[in-house]
Design a protein around this motif. Sequence first.
Motif, PDB file in Angstrom:
ATOM      1  N   UNK A 239      13.995   6.306 -22.759  1.00 35.72           N
ATOM      2  CA  UNK A 239      13.976   4.960 -22.176  1.00 35.72           C
ATOM      3  C   UNK A 239      14.296   3.890 -23.221  1.00 35.72           C
ATOM      4  N   UNK A 240      13.789   4.089 -24.431  1.00 36.65           N
ATOM      5  CA  UNK A 240      14.028   3.089 -25.475  1.00 36.65           C
ATOM      6  C   UNK A 240      15.527   2.875 -25.667  1.00 36.65           C
ATOM      7  N   UNK A 241      16.281   3.972 -25.659  1.00 39.09           N
ATOM      8  CA  UNK A 241      17.723   3.826 -25.879  1.00 39.09           C
ATOM      9  C   UNK A 241      18.390   3.147 -24.684  1.00 39.09           C
ATOM     10  N   UNK A 242      17.882   3.416 -23.480  1.00 39.09           N
ATOM     11  CA  UNK A 242      18.444   2.728 -22.317  1.00 39.09           C
ATOM     12  C   UNK A 242      18.182   1.228 -22.419  1.00 39.09           C
ATOM     13  N   UNK A 243      16.974   0.868 -22.878  1.00 33.12           N
ATOM     14  CA  UNK A 243      16.646  -0.551 -23.026  1.00 33.12           C
ATOM     15  C   UNK A 243      17.565  -1.216 -24.049  1.00 33.12           C
ATOM     16  N   UNK A 244      17.768  -0.547 -25.188  1.00 31.62           N
ATOM     17  CA  UNK A 244      18.678  -1.099 -26.188  1.00 31.62           C
ATOM     18  C   UNK A 244      20.080  -1.251 -25.624  1.00 31.62           C
ATOM     19  N   UNK A 245      20.526  -0.221 -24.905  1.00 31.45           N
ATOM     20  CA  UNK A 245      21.863  -0.262 -24.325  1.00 31.45           C
ATOM     21  C   UNK A 245      21.992  -1.438 -23.374  1.00 31.45           C
ATOM     22  N   UNK A 246      20.962  -1.609 -22.508  1.00 28.09           N
ATOM     23  CA  UNK A 246      21.018  -2.716 -21.556  1.00 28.09           C
ATOM     24  C   UNK A 246      21.061  -4.043 -22.315  1.00 28.09           C
ATOM     25  N   UNK A 247      20.265  -4.120 -23.375  1.00 30.31           N
ATOM     26  CA  UNK A 247      20.191  -5.354 -24.154  1.00 30.31           C
ATOM     27  C   UNK A 247      21.546  -5.672 -24.785  1.00 30.31           C
ATOM     28  N   UNK A 248      22.193  -4.628 -25.338  1.00 31.53           N
ATOM     29  CA  UNK A 248      23.433  -4.861 -26.081  1.00 31.53           C
ATOM     30  C   UNK A 248      24.662  -4.862 -25.192  1.00 31.53           C
ATOM     31  N   UNK A 249      24.633  -4.059 -24.113  1.00 28.64           N
ATOM     32  CA  UNK A 249      25.866  -3.852 -23.361  1.00 28.64           C
ATOM     33  C   UNK A 249      26.022  -4.742 -22.139  1.00 28.64           C
TER      34      UNK A 249
END
Lengths: 398, 251
Positions: A239-249
Amino acid sequence: MAAIEMQPPRLTVGPFAWLRKNLFSTWYNVLLTFLALGLLYALLRPAIQWSLTEARWGVIPANLTLFMVGQYPREQLWRVWLSIYLLGALLGLSWGIWKDAARGFALIALGAGLAFALIGLLLNSNVWMHWLLAVALLLGCYALGRILTARIGSIMILAWLLYFPLVILLIAGSRFIPFFSPVPANAWGGLLLTLMITIIGNVTSLPLGILLALGRRSKLPIVRYFSIGYIELIRGVPLVSVLFMAYLLVPLFLPSDVPQPDTVIRAIIGFILFEAAYQAENVRGGLQAVPRGQYEAAQALGLSGPLTLSLIILPQALRAVIPAIFNSFISLFKDTSLVAIIGLFDILRIGRSVLAQSDWLGTHREVFLFAFVIYWVFNLAFTYGSRRMEEALGVGTR
Amino acid sequence: MSDNDTSQEIIICRDVHKWFDNFHVLKGIHLNVKKGEVIVIFGPSGSGKSTFIRCINRLEEHQKGQIIVDGLELGNDIRNIEKIRQEVGMVFQQFNLFPHLTVIQNIMLAPLWVRRTPKQLSRDQAMQLLRRVGIPEQAEKYPAQLSGGQQQRVAIARALAMQPKIMLFDEPTSALDPEMIKEVLDVMIELAKSGMTIVAVTHEMGFARAVANRMIFFDKGEIIEQGTPKQIFENPQSDRTKLFLSQILRH
């Protein structure tokens, strides 16, 4: 032919019967009971002693508003209260109309409202009036719902579906609505932020999950492979990586002339994308539990595909997996604590910022115990309400 | 009912073939059914009789030949299929009632959503049907609270609610306890006498003797023999028919 009427054997009930049966039934059970009590006392004594003497609980009431709503503008707090009043009214109506299915949630809300009012009174804060008003609304609408009966059941479902977007609108505001000036999402914080992410995330991801689950069983290869690919991709990353992805992408997918969404909105998008994959798998389990004969019976009556799905298959499939769906709701609630890593102030992170205040240095235990209790109480309440609902909805299914 | 009226054929099957992968289930079935006729199909298990009647409302697809129901040919056109299904009621071996709906909701569902019948009217009609199958007092119960025989009678009422021109029965009594078979057969006999066109797969020879106009013996995907109950019971032509009848009538 008359059979002899017999009373069922008398059951032993009551706390004393329970104590005797479970704790003091034999001499070695008595021994074990006292041993366990002694052990518990030895273990808990320091903690209890600390909490009654050393602990500086003052940190909680002093920062209560911060814990609850973060940086939400204080002069706009009435919008939060309005959302709570509405919730009380809706819960009351649902309780009156649906009886058992909504009773659990309504009773929990009733108890919570009264408890909060009491806490407010003890703390000399005027919030008790708000809570009492919410409780009064709940009870009043319950009475109203009993009069209206089930006739407006479908309107109630619509009202619930409208409630969540409405609350978002109330909290977030918009420059097009008078009196509801926009509050940037980044000012949401504390329990308010935690609950907003939980509610928006869950309410949006469930329909998405249903669509994905149906897509996974579709006869069209493109739809099917897209669904499988999406679900497996999301389930394969943390989930952490999905959150980062959403934040950046997320900004990359929007045209540059559109204002960039707040971090909170990006986080919510991340949660929705993540949760939808899990809900899809929950729903798929339910779809598989519906026997083939149900499709055939519906088809044989001349029902079209969409009607078969919405009237026959989905009601049974969703009912079969209510526990799994609610389980995912709870997971998301707890996972919201991860938003701290993209700079948002959920209740846990607020706790850390409170610790930085010079007045309250060193109150780690108090602050984190408080956050711990908040999470736990909310989950306990939700679990209780949902279990009541499951039991009520289980009527008629085998 | 009239044996020599050929203008009223409501089901026409010409050279119907079906395969499950490489297994040839139906090997060229020819069968025409007239309005008001009561047909009983019987034969050993695996003979394709259930598959055949499931082809009539396209729960199974036939791969060769022609099936015309009430003037519409069953093909790939989904609208034709749905139209035909509205005119053809079906009763299943396992009842297949909708467990999340009450008895009356089960019956009202299709008239309400497919025929767009007003709610009060479809409720009245549903109650009338429940009285016809003898269980009006069960209207507000859920299927799981009913006995097998009652469930199957609800299933019949549910199919009749669409006012179909044809009723298909796929082994309607095979999943029932013996003492409940009669209550279902009584409803079927009443239905047959009311002039309904019926195609029933069943081994209830009492039912066949009482109301069937024609009996059809299926074996290995083919129609081996057909005739009136009198002809079939008293003077079967094929050895396979004789053998099968002797096996099921022995007890």
